[in-house]
Enzyme design. Structure first.
Site, PDB file in Angstrom:
ATOM      1  N   HIS A  18       7.915   1.553   5.325  1.00 44.76           N
ATOM      2  CA  HIS A  18       8.974   2.111   6.177  1.00 44.76           C
ATOM      3  C   HIS A  18       9.641   3.296   5.483  1.00 44.76           C
ATOM      4  CE1 HIS A  18       9.273  -2.229   7.770  1.00 44.76           C
ATOM      5  NE2 HIS A  18       8.694  -1.510   8.735  1.00 44.76           N
ATOM      6  N   LYS A  42      11.090 -12.347  19.168  1.00 43.19           N
ATOM      7  CA  LYS A  42      10.821 -12.478  17.737  1.00 43.19           C
ATOM      8  C   LYS A  42      11.949 -13.249  17.065  1.00 43.19           C
ATOM      9  CE  LYS A  42       8.086  -8.280  17.150  1.00 43.19           C
ATOM     10  NZ  LYS A  42       7.934  -7.036  16.395  1.00 43.19           N
ATOM     11  N   ARG A  91      -0.821   3.014  10.410  1.00 47.44           N
ATOM     12  CA  ARG A  91      -1.619   2.651   9.242  1.00 47.44           C
ATOM     13  C   ARG A  91      -3.103   2.649   9.569  1.00 47.44           C
ATOM     14  NH1 ARG A  91       1.013  -2.932   8.138  1.00 47.44           N
ATOM     15  NH2 ARG A  91       0.812  -2.808  10.359  1.00 47.44           N
ATOM     16  N   SER A 129       5.309  -5.917   7.188  1.00 44.17           N
ATOM     17  CA  SER A 129       6.420  -6.869   7.075  1.00 44.17           C
ATOM     18  C   SER A 129       5.959  -8.308   7.237  1.00 44.17           C
ATOM     19  CB  SER A 129       7.499  -6.539   8.109  1.00 44.17           C
ATOM     20  OG  SER A 129       8.116  -5.315   7.810  1.00 44.17           O
TER      21      SER A 129
END
Length: 157
Positions: A18, A42, A91, A129
């Site tokens: 991040h 979540k 990514r 994460s």
């Protein structure tokens, strides 16, 4: 008109990946709002307040970065803070496919807000994460994935 950008996410926890995206976005925008989105689907490991504190601690000397907590549609929050850009980190190809779908939906909702994709530094591509939370939950050492400010907080707990 200033170039305000929203970097939305859960940041649970804030990782070096991040930080890499935020740092590389700094020259592109006049202001970056790191928006911690609250998502009822979540169950975060860390409170939104803790995640906000990490962002504030990491960027305490950078006037162009501020943290915020928001609910609802990201595009609506962009309008609220007058952000004309959303930045997202990529990514892998699979990230791009997912992020492009969201960017397309956002563009349909508001054509004046543009999504900008930044590819992560190769050394951070494995930093997710989800993986970091798993390492922490199982008592592993996640220091190589975390900013010092985050790791120090976890060490105190």
């Amino acid at each position: 008109m200033s170039r305000i950008c929203l970097f939305p996410g859960t940041f649970d926890p804030v990782t070096l990946g991040h930080v890499d995206i935020i740092d590389r976005a700094l020259p592109l925008f006049d202001k970056i709002v790191v928006g911690i989105g609250l998502n009822s689907a979540k169950a975060p490991m860390f409170s939104a307040e803790q995640r906000l504190q990490w962002i504030e601690d990491i960027y305490k000397d950078e006037v162009k970065v501020e943290g915020a907590i928001y609910e609802g549609l990201t595009i609506n929050y962009c309008k609220q803070i007058k952000a004309r850009f959303i930045v997202r980190g990529i990514r892998y190809v699979s990230d791009f496919e997912y992020e492009k779908t969201i960017a397309d939906a956002n563009r349909t909702l508001d054509k004046s807000i543009e999504t900008v994709f930044l590819t992560g530094e190769p050394k951070y591509t494995s930093v997710a994460s989800t993986i970091v939370r798993d390492i922490i939950r199982n008592g592993g050492n996640a220091s190589q994935f975390l900013p010092q400010e985050v790791y120090q907080t976890l060490e105190k707990k």
